[in-house]
Design an enzyme around this catalytic site. Structure first.
Site, PDB file in Angstrom:
ATOM      1  N   HIS A  97       4.064  -3.757  -0.422  1.00 26.70           N
ATOM      2  CA  HIS A  97       3.937  -2.364  -0.497  1.00 26.70           C
ATOM      3  C   HIS A  97       2.217  -2.292  -0.120  1.00 26.70           C
ATOM      4  O   HIS A  97       1.419  -3.594  -0.761  1.00 26.70           O
ATOM      5  CB  HIS A  97       3.456  -1.603  -2.060  1.00 26.70           C
ATOM      6  CG  HIS A  97       2.800  -2.028  -2.699  1.00 26.70           C
ATOM      7  ND1 HIS A  97       4.116  -2.505  -3.719  1.00 26.70           N
ATOM      8  CD2 HIS A  97       2.438  -1.724  -3.570  1.00 26.70           C
ATOM      9  CE1 HIS A  97       3.604  -2.503  -4.450  1.00 26.70           C
ATOM     10  NE2 HIS A  97       2.447  -2.308  -4.566  1.00 26.70           N
ATOM     11  N   HIS A  99      -1.798  -1.059   0.237  1.00 28.02           N
ATOM     12  CA  HIS A  99      -2.002   0.184  -0.327  1.00 28.02           C
ATOM     13  C   HIS A  99      -3.027   0.215   0.421  1.00 28.02           C
ATOM     14  O   HIS A  99      -3.500  -0.838   1.538  1.00 28.02           O
ATOM     15  CB  HIS A  99      -3.042  -0.763  -1.532  1.00 28.02           C
ATOM     16  CG  HIS A  99      -2.161  -1.163  -3.326  1.00 28.02           C
ATOM     17  ND1 HIS A  99      -2.091  -0.059  -4.062  1.00 28.02           N
ATOM     18  CD2 HIS A  99      -1.819  -2.305  -3.420  1.00 28.02           C
ATOM     19  CE1 HIS A  99      -1.717  -0.572  -5.143  1.00 28.02           C
ATOM     20  NE2 HIS A  99      -0.883  -1.893  -4.635  1.00 28.02           N
TER      21      HIS A  99
HETATM   22  P1  5GP Z   1       0.697  -2.913  -7.177  1.00 30.42           P
HETATM   23  O1  5GP Z   1      -0.295  -3.571  -8.721  1.00 30.42           O
HETATM   24  O2  5GP Z   1       2.439  -3.432  -7.277  1.00 30.42           O
HETATM   25  O3  5GP Z   1       0.305  -3.821  -6.022  1.00 30.42           O
HETATM   26  O4  5GP Z   1       0.426  -2.128  -6.703  1.00 30.42           O
HETATM   27  C1  5GP Z   1       1.668  -0.661  -7.443  1.00 30.42           C
HETATM   28  C2  5GP Z   1       1.107   0.624  -7.661  1.00 30.42           C
HETATM   29  O5  5GP Z   1       1.842   2.054  -7.459  1.00 30.42           O
HETATM   30  C3  5GP Z   1       0.646   1.180  -8.531  1.00 30.42           C
HETATM   31  O6  5GP Z   1      -1.074   1.988  -7.597  1.00 30.42           O
HETATM   32  C4  5GP Z   1       1.257   2.430  -9.151  1.00 30.42           C
HETATM   33  O7  5GP Z   1      -0.046   3.997  -9.646  1.00 30.42           O
HETATM   34  C5  5GP Z   1       1.624   2.915  -8.029  1.00 30.42           C
HETATM   35  N1  5GP Z   1       3.115   3.637  -8.592  1.00 30.42           N
HETATM   36  C6  5GP Z   1       3.497   2.958 -10.030  1.00 30.42           C
HETATM   37  N2  5GP Z   1       5.316   3.844  -9.901  1.00 30.42           N
HETATM   38  C7  5GP Z   1       5.505   5.079  -8.887  1.00 30.42           C
HETATM   39  C8  5GP Z   1       5.513   5.620  -9.171  1.00 30.42           C
HETATM   40  O8  5GP Z   1       6.664   6.694  -9.604  1.00 30.42           O
HETATM   41  N3  5GP Z   1       6.039   7.195  -7.471  1.00 30.42           N
HETATM   42  C9  5GP Z   1       3.999   6.735  -6.914  1.00 30.42           C
HETATM   43  N4  5GP Z   1       4.209   6.557  -5.639  1.00 30.42           N
HETATM   44  N5  5GP Z   1       3.133   5.584  -7.433  1.00 30.42           N
HETATM   45  C10 5GP Z   1       3.725   4.404  -7.683  1.00 30.42           C
END
Ligand code: 5GP
Ligand code: ZN
Length: 116
Positions: A97, A99
């Site tokens: 993903h 951001h």
């Molecule tokens: P990472 O740290 O893996 O780059 O970011 C994961 C992101 O996914 C975090 O910003 C977190 O808030 C978001 N996230 C985690 N679980 C969910 C979910 O169930 N739904 C949504 N919409 N975002 C999520």
């Protein structure tokens, strides 16, 4: 689909989310814990664990999705992209993903209006 993956479950509609864009290859939805006025996540529909394991053409294809979203949201001059790669970088969801963060509150309102 990876049955263990929370973002695959979002893509399958098994977990609710606020989706602002969807096409055959990409989805964009609101981050559940926004770290900026506007915080979206752009994901390929096809599961890949992280940036390091993702074919370059999948990353390239996300470019126009993001550029078009930025235009629609009127934040072309005010956004930041971030990809965390690997647990040590802070990656917690292992479905690639990107951001998209913006301080623009109007962008946030417009994104809400785009929710499908
Ligand atoms: P990472 O740290 O893996 O780059 O970011 C994961 C992101 O996914 C975090 O910003 C977190 O808030 C978001 N996230 C985690 N679980 C969910 C979910 O169930 N739904 C949504 N919409 N975002 C999520
Ligand atoms: Zn997945």
């Amino acid at each position: 689909m990876n049955t263990e993956c929370i973002f695959c479950k979002i893509i399958a509609g098994e977990i609710p989310s606020q989706v602002v864009h969807r096409d055959d290859n990409y989805i964009a939805f609101f981050d559940i814990e926004p770290k900026a006025a506007l915080h979206l996540l752009i994901c390929p529909i096809a599961h890949t664990n992280d940036f390091q394991q993702t074919p370059p053409e999948i990353i390239a294809g996300a470019t126009s999705v993001i550029q078009n979203l930025a235009k629609k949201l009127n934040i072309e001059n005010n956004y930041t992209l971030q990809i965390n790669n690997g647990a040590d970088s802070g990656q917690i969801v292992f479905h690639l993903h990107i951001h998209l963060l913006s301080s623009d509150k109007n962008g946030n309102k417009k994104a809400k209006a785009l929710t499908i």
